[in-house]
Design a protein around this motif. Structure first.
Motif, PDB file in Angstrom:
ATOM      1  N   MET A   1      17.460  -1.404   5.242  1.00  0.00           N
ATOM      2  CA  MET A   1      16.176  -1.866   5.735  1.00  0.00           C
ATOM      3  C   MET A   1      15.026  -1.115   5.075  1.00  0.00           C
ATOM      4  N   LYS A   2      15.187   0.223   4.880  1.00  0.00           N
ATOM      5  CA  LYS A   2      14.124   1.005   4.263  1.00  0.00           C
ATOM      6  C   LYS A   2      13.910   0.581   2.816  1.00  0.00           C
ATOM      7  N   LEU A   3      14.972   0.272   2.085  1.00  0.00           N
ATOM      8  CA  LEU A   3      14.823  -0.166   0.711  1.00  0.00           C
ATOM      9  C   LEU A   3      14.010  -1.444   0.642  1.00  0.00           C
ATOM     10  N   THR A   4      14.266  -2.357   1.561  1.00  0.00           N
ATOM     11  CA  THR A   4      13.516  -3.602   1.611  1.00  0.00           C
ATOM     12  C   THR A   4      12.037  -3.316   1.839  1.00  0.00           C
ATOM     13  N   LYS A   5      11.728  -2.409   2.769  1.00  0.00           N
ATOM     14  CA  LYS A   5      10.336  -2.061   3.066  1.00  0.00           C
ATOM     15  C   LYS A   5       9.675  -1.465   1.829  1.00  0.00           C
ATOM     16  N   HIS A   6      10.403  -0.615   1.117  1.00  0.00           N
ATOM     17  CA  HIS A   6       9.831   0.024  -0.060  1.00  0.00           C
ATOM     18  C   HIS A   6       9.639  -0.968  -1.210  1.00  0.00           C
ATOM     19  N   LEU A   7      10.347  -2.067  -1.205  1.00  0.00           N
ATOM     20  CA  LEU A   7      10.128  -3.112  -2.205  1.00  0.00           C
ATOM     21  C   LEU A   7       9.000  -4.047  -1.785  1.00  0.00           C
ATOM     22  N   MET A   8       8.812  -4.206  -0.482  1.00  0.00           N
ATOM     23  CA  MET A   8       7.763  -5.100   0.024  1.00  0.00           C
ATOM     24  C   MET A   8       6.371  -4.562  -0.264  1.00  0.00           C
ATOM     25  N   ILE A   9       6.193  -3.260  -0.165  1.00  0.00           N
ATOM     26  CA  ILE A   9       4.866  -2.675  -0.365  1.00  0.00           C
ATOM     27  C   ILE A   9       4.355  -2.922  -1.793  1.00  0.00           C
ATOM     28  N   PRO A  10       5.134  -2.646  -2.854  1.00  0.00           N
ATOM     29  CA  PRO A  10       4.637  -2.979  -4.202  1.00  0.00           C
ATOM     30  C   PRO A  10       4.451  -4.483  -4.414  1.00  0.00           C
ATOM     31  N   LEU A  11       5.281  -5.302  -3.765  1.00  0.00           N
ATOM     32  CA  LEU A  11       5.118  -6.752  -3.863  1.00  0.00           C
ATOM     33  C   LEU A  11       3.767  -7.169  -3.272  1.00  0.00           C
ATOM     34  N   ILE A  12       3.460  -6.676  -2.088  1.00  0.00           N
ATOM     35  CA  ILE A  12       2.175  -6.994  -1.453  1.00  0.00           C
ATOM     36  C   ILE A  12       1.027  -6.436  -2.293  1.00  0.00           C
ATOM     37  N   ALA A  13       1.184  -5.232  -2.819  1.00  0.00           N
ATOM     38  CA  ALA A  13       0.147  -4.631  -3.664  1.00  0.00           C
ATOM     39  C   ALA A  13      -0.093  -5.482  -4.914  1.00  0.00           C
ATOM     40  N   THR A  14       0.965  -6.003  -5.496  1.00  0.00           N
ATOM     41  CA  THR A  14       0.829  -6.874  -6.671  1.00  0.00           C
ATOM     42  C   THR A  14       0.019  -8.120  -6.316  1.00  0.00           C
ATOM     43  N   GLY A  15       0.298  -8.706  -5.166  1.00  0.00           N
ATOM     44  CA  GLY A  15      -0.457  -9.875  -4.720  1.00  0.00           C
ATOM     45  C   GLY A  15      -1.929  -9.565  -4.526  1.00  0.00           C
ATOM     46  N   ILE A  16      -2.229  -8.398  -3.960  1.00  0.00           N
ATOM     47  CA  ILE A  16      -3.622  -8.005  -3.745  1.00  0.00           C
ATOM     48  C   ILE A  16      -4.329  -7.784  -5.080  1.00  0.00           C
ATOM     49  N   VAL A  17      -3.660  -7.121  -6.010  1.00  0.00           N
ATOM     50  CA  VAL A  17      -4.263  -6.872  -7.325  1.00  0.00           C
ATOM     51  C   VAL A  17      -4.534  -8.194  -8.036  1.00  0.00           C
ATOM     52  N   LEU A  18      -3.533  -9.058  -8.120  1.00  0.00           N
ATOM     53  CA  LEU A  18      -3.684 -10.311  -8.856  1.00  0.00           C
ATOM     54  C   LEU A  18      -4.694 -11.257  -8.216  1.00  0.00           C
ATOM     55  N   SER A  19      -4.824 -11.191  -6.897  1.00  0.00           N
ATOM     56  CA  SER A  19      -5.742 -12.100  -6.211  1.00  0.00           C
ATOM     57  C   SER A  19      -7.192 -11.677  -6.361  1.00  0.00           C
ATOM     58  N   LEU A  20      -7.415 -10.438  -6.734  1.00  0.00           N
ATOM     59  CA  LEU A  20      -8.770  -9.879  -6.819  1.00  0.00           C
ATOM     60  C   LEU A  20      -9.501 -10.012  -5.486  1.00  0.00           C
ATOM     61  N   ILE A  21      -8.781  -9.735  -4.387  1.00  0.00           N
ATOM     62  CA  ILE A  21      -9.440  -9.696  -3.084  1.00  0.00           C
ATOM     63  C   ILE A  21     -10.603  -8.717  -3.161  1.00  0.00           C
ATOM     64  N   PHE A  22     -10.337  -7.541  -3.719  1.00  0.00           N
ATOM     65  CA  PHE A  22     -11.364  -6.540  -3.986  1.00  0.00           C
ATOM     66  C   PHE A  22     -11.217  -6.166  -5.445  1.00  0.00           C
ATOM     67  N   GLY A  23     -12.277  -6.258  -6.193  1.00  0.00           N
ATOM     68  CA  GLY A  23     -12.166  -5.913  -7.600  1.00  0.00           C
ATOM     69  C   GLY A  23     -13.511  -5.737  -8.259  1.00  0.00           C
ATOM     70  N   VAL A  24     -13.453  -5.570  -9.556  1.00  0.00           N
ATOM     71  CA  VAL A  24     -14.653  -5.398 -10.365  1.00  0.00           C
ATOM     72  C   VAL A  24     -14.585  -6.429 -11.488  1.00  0.00           C
ATOM     73  N   GLU A  25     -15.688  -7.143 -11.689  1.00  0.00           N
ATOM     74  CA  GLU A  25     -15.793  -8.104 -12.781  1.00  0.00           C
ATOM     75  C   GLU A  25     -16.754  -7.529 -13.810  1.00  0.00           C
ATOM     76  N   TYR A  26     -16.306  -7.475 -15.051  1.00  0.00           N
ATOM     77  CA  TYR A  26     -17.125  -6.927 -16.125  1.00  0.00           C
ATOM     78  C   TYR A  26     -17.621  -8.062 -17.008  1.00  0.00           C
ATOM     79  N   ASN A  27     -18.946  -8.221 -17.061  1.00  0.00           N
ATOM     80  CA  ASN A  27     -19.577  -9.188 -17.953  1.00  0.00           C
ATOM     81  C   ASN A  27     -20.311  -8.403 -19.023  1.00  0.00           C
ATOM     82  N   CYS A  28     -20.147  -8.844 -20.256  1.00  0.00           N
ATOM     83  CA  CYS A  28     -20.734  -8.115 -21.376  1.00  0.00           C
ATOM     84  C   CYS A  28     -21.775  -8.984 -22.078  1.00  0.00           C
TER      85      CYS A  28
END
Length: 154
Positions: A1-28
């Motif tokens: 069960m703990k291994l599953t939890k430890h895999l879920m956290i990076p999975l959720i983090a990946t979703g948050i990163v890719l979704s740009l829920i919070f992020g920075v947009e750079y325009n040049c």
């Protein structure tokens, strides 16, 4: 069960990163056309100049962002579990907790599928690569880049 939890956290983090829920947009700005860059907080994504539906990714940027978000999610998770324990294993809080986790996992999988479909082909500088050096690219092309905080940008 703990291994599953430890895999879920990076999975959720990946979703948050890719979704740009919070992020920075750079325009040049400058005399050349320059792609938009995105970070969460580190630069990890570049919009293709050839197609509005294609993006290139930085492996190191993704890893750094996923690591940062995994740490934050782990801390939030620990706080939520302490709250559940403090309330005497409140059944409503446990159900809410499990529901939120399921929603976040679904959200993460959806974002991973969408972004994988929009990933540009090729692996070399200027495409998908190990790192993106926005400052160096901007300097080389005589561009001035400004970042602004964004929420829910897809």
């Amino acid at each position: 069960m703990k291994l599953t939890k430890h895999l879920m956290i990076p999975l959720i983090a990946t979703g948050i990163v890719l979704s740009l829920i919070f992020g920075v947009e750079y325009n040049c700005q400058g005399e050349e056309m320059f792609p938009e860059y995105y970070g969460s907080p580190f630069v990890f994504k570049q919009k293709s100049l050839g197609s509005s539906m294609e993006y290139f990714y930085s492996v190191s940027g993704l890893i750094l962002n996923i690591t940062i978000w995994s740490i934050l999610i782990t801390l939030i998770n620990k706080l939520f579990l302490k709250l559940i324990k403090k309330t005497g294993e409140n059944k409503t809080l446990k159900i809410l907790y499990k529901g939120i986790v399921i929603l976040l996992i679904g959200f993460a999988i959806l974002n991973i599928v969408i972004d994988s479909a929009m990933t540009g082909s090729g692996f070399q500088k200027g495409l998908n690569y190990w790192y993106m050096d926005l400052d160096k690219e901007a300097k080389d092309w005589g561009m001035k880049c400004d970042g602004k905080w964004i929420m829910l940008k897809k």
